[in-house]
Design an enzyme around this catalytic site. Sequence first.
Site, short mmCIF file in Angstrom:
data_model
loop_
_atom_site.label_atom_id
_atom_site.label_comp_id
_atom_site.label_asym_id
_atom_site.label_seq_id
_atom_site.Cartn_x
_atom_site.Cartn_y
_atom_site.Cartn_z
CG HIS A 60 -22.16 62.45 -36.28
ND1 HIS A 60 -22.64 61.72 -37.32
CD2 HIS A 60 -23.12 62.42 -35.31
CE1 HIS A 60 -23.84 61.25 -37.02
NE2 HIS A 60 -24.15 61.67 -35.80
CD GLU A 62 -18.01 61.52 -39.69
OE1 GLU A 62 -18.22 61.60 -38.46
OE2 GLU A 62 -18.56 60.68 -40.40
CB CYS A 90 -24.39 59.65 -41.33
SG CYS A 90 -24.17 61.29 -40.57
CB CYS A 93 -20.78 63.35 -41.61
SG CYS A 93 -21.11 63.44 -39.82
#
Length: 159
Positions: A60, A62, A90, A93
């Site tokens: 991801h 992040e 999410c 993260c």
Amino acid sequence: MSGLPAPEHDDFYWMRQALDLAADAARRGEVPVGALVVRDGQPVGRGINGLESLQDPTAHAELQAIRQAASALGSRRLLDTVLYVTLEPCAMCAGAVVLARIPRLVFGAFDPKAGACGSLCNLVQDPRLNHRCSLAGGVLEGESAELLQEFFSRLRSGE
């Protein structure tokens, strides 16, 4: 002097930088999410989604930005930083934000299906955890949401 904050302290300025990263992700065929870790008015970590290109469910934006920032700063604790991300993080993260001790999180679009910073839950401000961060959601939300909507519209139409 105008009394306005300098660009390095302006959430809109940094969110626009994160949106540029998200647009780059879209051009690469990735879900358009961009993330930026800023410390002392300087970006120390950048990330875009890499799930498809890396075939890695943890790639991801992040996490990419947090990893890069930790490497650049030589510390797993990202004190005195701000994480800017175009989509509400999410649970994975948000957990990384807590573990990295990031004191402030700013995000664009809310994610009603997976967001863990206010939508489904608020992991980054859960009083049961040993770290909490300040939170600003909805910064340039329209631009962030539009980028995502356009991407998924093109995907559904087969472009």
